[in-house]
Structures are given as C-alpha cells and as structure tokens.
Design an enzyme around this catalytic site. Sequence first.
Site, short mmCIF file in Angstrom:
data_model
loop_
_atom_site.label_atom_id
_atom_site.label_comp_id
_atom_site.label_asym_id
_atom_site.label_seq_id
_atom_site.Cartn_x
_atom_site.Cartn_y
_atom_site.Cartn_z
N SER A 188 0.83 -1.20 0.00
CA SER A 188 0.00 0.00 0.00
C SER A 188 0.86 1.26 0.00
O SER A 188 0.52 2.25 -0.64
CB SER A 188 -0.96 0.00 1.19
N GLU A 189 2.01 1.21 0.71
CA GLU A 189 2.97 2.31 0.67
C GLU A 189 4.38 1.78 0.87
O GLU A 189 4.60 0.78 1.55
CB GLU A 189 2.66 3.37 1.74
N SER A 190 5.31 2.47 0.28
CA SER A 190 6.75 2.24 0.48
C SER A 190 7.39 3.59 0.75
O SER A 190 6.95 4.61 0.23
CB SER A 190 7.39 1.59 -0.74
N HIS B 213 1.12 5.08 8.72
CA HIS B 213 1.91 3.87 8.95
C HIS B 213 3.30 3.97 8.33
O HIS B 213 4.27 3.45 8.91
CB HIS B 213 1.11 2.61 8.53
#
Length: 303
Positions: A46-48, A77
């Site tokens: 979902s995110e990096s 997060h």
Amino acid sequence: MKSRKYLVYDVFTDTALAGNPLGVVLDCEGLDTAAMQAIAREFNLSESVFILPPDNPRHRARVRIFTPDYEMPFAGHPTVGSAVALAEQAANDGTAGMFVLEENIGPVRCAVTKGGGATFAEFDLPKLPQQLDLSIDAAVLGAALGLSPHEIGFENHRPSLWSAGVPYVTVPVANLDAAARIRFDNNAWMDLAPSKGEGIVASAYAYCRETVHHDSAFHARMFVPGNPSYEDPATGSAAAAFAGTILHFDEPVDGLQRYWIEQGIEMGRPSRLRLEVDVESGKMAGARIGGNAVKVAEGVLFA
C-alpha cells in the site's frame, strides 16, 4: 547499478504478519522520483518509503512516501514504520529517542520507545484535522458501502469530511455487524466522493463504537477508491482525520484524551492505533498517532 538495503515492517501491530506492511528503502541518494515510483510499484505494498539525507542537518532523515501509483504528502503507517526502522538501524541500537522526519507535508516530530516487545513510535500530527464541506444523501452513501440508510449514523454521529493532509469521508455505521457487512462499490464511491487536490479522491473511513476488543474505543475499516480499489488494514492518516470527527461529535472534556482504534480485523490483519488528543477550551491543541512495528524481512535491492 547501486545496491540498496531494504526492510519490510508490519506496522500498527506487535505481531508479524499482522498490521499494515511497509517497504523501507535505505540510502536513496541518487534515486529520482520516477525510480522511486517504479520501485514502489515493484513492491506493490500500500505504501513504500524512501530514506534520504535531511535538508536540515538537525533532522534525522528526509522521507518520501509512495503508493504503487502516486506519491503521498503524508501517511501514518509509513511515518511510524520509518521512525522504528531508523531507530533500530542506529549504530547504538537506538530504539529510543525523539527526532524529526522531513515529509512532503512538512517536518514531523517522532518519539520512539523500546519496551519488552516490539518497538513503539508515535508522531505529532504535522497538520491538525480540518472539516471540509460534504453533502451526500445517507441512502446514496449507504449504497456505496452495501448498507441500508438506517445503518448509517449512530447517536449524534453523521458522515463528514475531514483532512489532516489526506481527505477521508468518515462514515459512522450502526455496529460491528454493519461494519462486517460492508461491500465497497468503487464505481459508486467515485461518483459521490469529493476530490481534494492532486486528484486524490477522499477515501471511505467507516467506524462504529462497538468493538471486538474491550480496550478499543472504536472499530474501523478504510477503503481506498481507485483502479483497483482496496481495503487498508491500518491507516494513520485516517486516524488523524478521525480525530476531528471525535472532537466534533463527542466534544471530549479538556485534557489529554487517549483512544485505541482497532482496524484490519475483517481482513485477517488485525491492527491497533493509538490516538491521543490534547483538548484545550473545547478545541484541539495537538494530537499524536502511535503504534508498534515489527521487522519481518530485509534484503538488497538492485535498482
């Protein structure tokens, strides 16, 4: 071709293979925006995040946050996971301390502590939540979530639109049963949801007062519209926006108010987010988001 170390953390959990996974790429000097976006798409989380030297030498790092499709100004997060990763990477095993991360939204102050288990990090909201205009019929909103109009809202809580850097429609639902039966209709949501800057369409943050865990204040689910749409197991930027919802509808008394929010349970990725709100004269003076993070993988990226 330079090799770079990467880590994968599960965030907002003290248990591996729960919470929200995050890719952390270290030593990203020399990577341009297109390369970061391509790597984020390769990870397909979902995110990096990409760790760069800070612009201000007094700060710990510059952090850029990417979904597989676009860069984010701020996200919860990734902030918690980056803070834990940087603390655990420190030469002195620095699993405790306070430092500033530079994100696109601005400087974000973080505090990291190590107890007997997983490392815990929290951050001050770089921007307090603001309420934005929203006018959506409950029947239309309910249909986009697969619920009946009478299942939208509880007590005095009504759907509203908030942003602390990223916009969310916060949708109160009647109870856990209603939350479990949500079926997100992406096309219907895209037709009704407002878009706030840079083409970002407000996501759906459904919540109820009934909870699975006795020490949780709210149960939540979050759905990101798009192609494809997806459910997120733990969303700090949504909890940041949700702080405005709590203050508006619950009108908590002055002082420090602490809430545990459970999320991701329906996905099999149970998560716990801690929201703290400082209330002064009935207004929000400050707020913090916190949670644990656990390293589950590491390796070398040849890109």
